[in-house]
Write a protein that holds these residues in place. Structure first.
Motif, PDB file in Angstrom:
ATOM      1  N   THR A 183      12.675  -1.668 -43.796  1.00 36.41           N
ATOM      2  CA  THR A 183      11.458  -1.936 -44.840  1.00 36.41           C
ATOM      3  C   THR A 183      12.194  -2.540 -46.370  1.00 36.41           C
ATOM      4  OG1 THR A 183      11.484   0.368 -45.561  1.00 36.41           O
ATOM      5  CG2 THR A 183      10.031  -0.142 -43.854  1.00 36.41           C
ATOM      6  N   GLY A 184      13.135  -1.784 -46.855  1.00 36.63           N
ATOM      7  CA  GLY A 184      13.566  -2.283 -47.963  1.00 36.63           C
ATOM      8  C   GLY A 184      14.400  -3.473 -47.874  1.00 36.63           C
ATOM      9  N   ALA A 185      15.246  -3.935 -46.903  1.00 37.57           N
ATOM     10  CA  ALA A 185      15.784  -5.043 -46.937  1.00 37.57           C
ATOM     11  C   ALA A 185      15.005  -6.251 -46.523  1.00 37.57           C
ATOM     12  CB  ALA A 185      16.841  -4.970 -45.621  1.00 37.57           C
ATOM     13  N   TYR A 186      13.648  -5.899 -45.703  1.00 37.92           N
ATOM     14  CA  TYR A 186      12.842  -6.735 -45.588  1.00 37.92           C
ATOM     15  C   TYR A 186      12.137  -7.256 -46.672  1.00 37.92           C
ATOM     16  CZ  TYR A 186       8.717  -9.204 -43.608  1.00 37.92           C
ATOM     17  OH  TYR A 186       7.496 -10.055 -43.379  1.00 37.92           O
ATOM     18  N   ALA A 187      11.581  -6.382 -47.663  1.00 42.02           N
ATOM     19  CA  ALA A 187      10.889  -6.492 -49.090  1.00 42.02           C
ATOM     20  C   ALA A 187      11.745  -7.393 -49.998  1.00 42.02           C
ATOM     21  CB  ALA A 187      10.687  -4.961 -49.369  1.00 42.02           C
ATOM     22  N   LEU A 188      12.958  -7.243 -49.860  1.00 41.60           N
ATOM     23  CA  LEU A 188      13.829  -7.999 -50.763  1.00 41.60           C
ATOM     24  C   LEU A 188      14.430  -9.084 -49.938  1.00 41.60           C
ATOM     25  CD1 LEU A 188      16.036  -5.107 -52.337  1.00 41.60           C
ATOM     26  CD2 LEU A 188      13.908  -6.361 -53.161  1.00 41.60           C
ATOM     27  N   HIS A 189      13.816  -9.719 -48.961  1.00 41.52           N
ATOM     28  CA  HIS A 189      14.349 -10.961 -48.204  1.00 41.52           C
ATOM     29  C   HIS A 189      15.665 -11.103 -47.771  1.00 41.52           C
ATOM     30  CE1 HIS A 189      10.271 -12.423 -49.248  1.00 41.52           C
ATOM     31  NE2 HIS A 189      10.594 -11.941 -50.417  1.00 41.52           N
ATOM     32  N   ALA A 190      16.170  -9.876 -47.317  1.00 41.34           N
ATOM     33  CA  ALA A 190      17.807  -9.563 -47.062  1.00 41.34           C
ATOM     34  C   ALA A 190      17.917  -9.822 -45.401  1.00 41.34           C
ATOM     35  CB  ALA A 190      18.286  -8.391 -47.972  1.00 41.34           C
ATOM     36  N   LEU A 191      16.890  -9.905 -44.761  1.00 38.10           N
ATOM     37  CA  LEU A 191      17.135 -10.134 -43.410  1.00 38.10           C
ATOM     38  C   LEU A 191      17.402 -11.354 -42.886  1.00 38.10           C
ATOM     39  CD1 LEU A 191      14.475  -7.475 -42.059  1.00 38.10           C
ATOM     40  CD2 LEU A 191      16.737  -7.011 -42.707  1.00 38.10           C
ATOM     41  N   SER A 192      18.216 -11.374 -41.780  1.00 41.32           N
ATOM     42  CA  SER A 192      18.231 -12.719 -40.979  1.00 41.32           C
ATOM     43  C   SER A 192      16.887 -13.137 -40.523  1.00 41.32           C
ATOM     44  CB  SER A 192      19.413 -12.682 -39.994  1.00 41.32           C
ATOM     45  OG  SER A 192      18.768 -12.096 -38.851  1.00 41.32           O
ATOM     46  N   ASP A 193      16.906 -14.558 -39.952  1.00 36.16           N
ATOM     47  CA  ASP A 193      15.680 -14.957 -39.422  1.00 36.16           C
ATOM     48  C   ASP A 193      15.190 -14.242 -38.180  1.00 36.16           C
ATOM     49  OD1 ASP A 193      15.555 -16.884 -41.281  1.00 36.16           O
ATOM     50  OD2 ASP A 193      16.274 -18.383 -39.982  1.00 36.16           O
ATOM     51  N   ASP A 194      16.116 -13.930 -37.312  1.00 32.57           N
ATOM     52  CA  ASP A 194      15.842 -13.049 -36.116  1.00 32.57           C
ATOM     53  C   ASP A 194      15.444 -11.570 -36.298  1.00 32.57           C
ATOM     54  OD1 ASP A 194      16.606 -15.352 -34.661  1.00 32.57           O
ATOM     55  OD2 ASP A 194      18.591 -14.583 -34.160  1.00 32.57           O
ATOM     56  N   GLU A 195      16.130 -11.023 -37.525  1.00 33.20           N
ATOM     57  CA  GLU A 195      15.932  -9.690 -37.787  1.00 33.20           C
ATOM     58  C   GLU A 195      14.354  -9.616 -38.441  1.00 33.20           C
ATOM     59  OE1 GLU A 195      19.857  -7.690 -38.952  1.00 33.20           O
ATOM     60  OE2 GLU A 195      18.992  -8.876 -40.286  1.00 33.20           O
ATOM     61  N   SER A 196      14.090 -10.485 -39.217  1.00 28.65           N
ATOM     62  CA  SER A 196      12.712 -10.716 -39.813  1.00 28.65           C
ATOM     63  C   SER A 196      11.668 -10.741 -38.954  1.00 28.65           C
ATOM     64  CB  SER A 196      12.681 -12.031 -40.932  1.00 28.65           C
ATOM     65  OG  SER A 196      13.485 -11.838 -41.897  1.00 28.65           O
ATOM     66  N   ASP A 197      11.897 -11.814 -37.517  1.00 33.55           N
ATOM     67  CA  ASP A 197      10.995 -11.793 -36.848  1.00 33.55           C
ATOM     68  C   ASP A 197      10.576 -10.821 -36.026  1.00 33.55           C
ATOM     69  OD1 ASP A 197      10.701 -14.588 -37.378  1.00 33.55           O
ATOM     70  OD2 ASP A 197      12.126 -15.386 -36.013  1.00 33.55           O
TER      71      ASP A 197
END
Length: 250
Positions: free
Chosen positions: A10-24
């Protein structure tokens, strides 16, 4: 990637710190996990408050200072030779240059104190900027920690607050919006709640209704936090009834 792993993003996604695959993968997970969706929303709000908290507005007199200096400093092309002078003009010029040199030395002596003051002011500004950058990095580390958990609540006077805790970082971040100003000569002080015993966690910035604060000290097993109104400079223990109490997210 397991469901447990997704819960921790949740924290990494909120800060746009995930890769494209992880975000998907995480976005697919959000459609079926209400708890993660709520926590992601709260972390995004906290990150937005963080941006507002570290933003700096230039001093109101900066524009006037720049325009004043532009008007008094002559720019010349580097290396360009000056016009040749006749002999008499050269002698007169040398005489005038001695007067100019004396005037410059006198001015330098008079303005020496001002130069030192300006240097000190610039150094203080650099130190404040470095301190703000360090605080922003520490806050971001808590918000982006895989185990970061956030709890939001309504506070006194219509304010809203959110506290984010990371056990791996052993730190907590408090963000608030719509906080009324403390009474004159007073300041809001944060506290860790150690089983009913309050431990100071630092002061909030006076006069700011929206701010994000890295609570001072380690969480160290605290179960929650409180806010009290204290004399300017803070207190070693609460001297007033809490204006807010919040339990930490589990």
């Amino acid at each position: 990637m397991t469901t447990t792993d997704l819960h921790r993003l949740t924290g990494a996604y909120a800060l746009h710190a995930l890769s494209d695959d992880e975000s998907d993968a995480f976005e697919r997970h959000l459609t079926a996990c209400e708890a993660c969706a709520q926590e992601t929303l709260e972390l995004r709000e906290t990150a937005a408050r963080l941006g507002a908290a570290v933003a700096a507005r230039p001093a109101s007199e900066l524009r006037a200072q720049v325009l004043r200096r532009i008007a008094t400093v002559r720019q010349e092309t580097p290396g360009s030779p000056g016009p040749a002078l006749p002999v008499r003009a050269g002698l007169r010029g040398r005489a005038l240059s001695r007067w100019a040199l004396a005037a410059c030395l006198a001015a330098a002596a008079a303005l020496g104190g001002t130069t030192v003051w300006q240097h000190q002011q610039a150094q203080e500004a650099r130190d404040q900027a470095r301190s703000a950058a360090r605080a922003a990095d520490e806050i971001a580390a808590v918000l982006a920690a895989p185990d970061a958990r956030t709890r939001a609540a309504e506070l006194t006077g219509g304010a809203t607050g959110a506290v984010t805790v990371s056990l791996s970082q052993d730190r907590a971040v408090f963000a608030v919006s719509g906080m009324a100003a403390a009474p004159s000569g007073k300041v809001y002080q944060l506290w860790f709640d150690d089983g009913g015993v309050m431990r100071s966690a630092g002061l909030m910035t006076p006069g700011r209704s929206e701010q994000t604060v890295l609570m001072k000290g380690a969480v160290d097993g605290a179960s929650g936090m409180g806010i009290t109104v204290e004399p300017s400079g803070g207190s070693t223990r609460p001297t007033s009834a809490p204006v807010a109490l919040m339990s930490f997210p589990s």
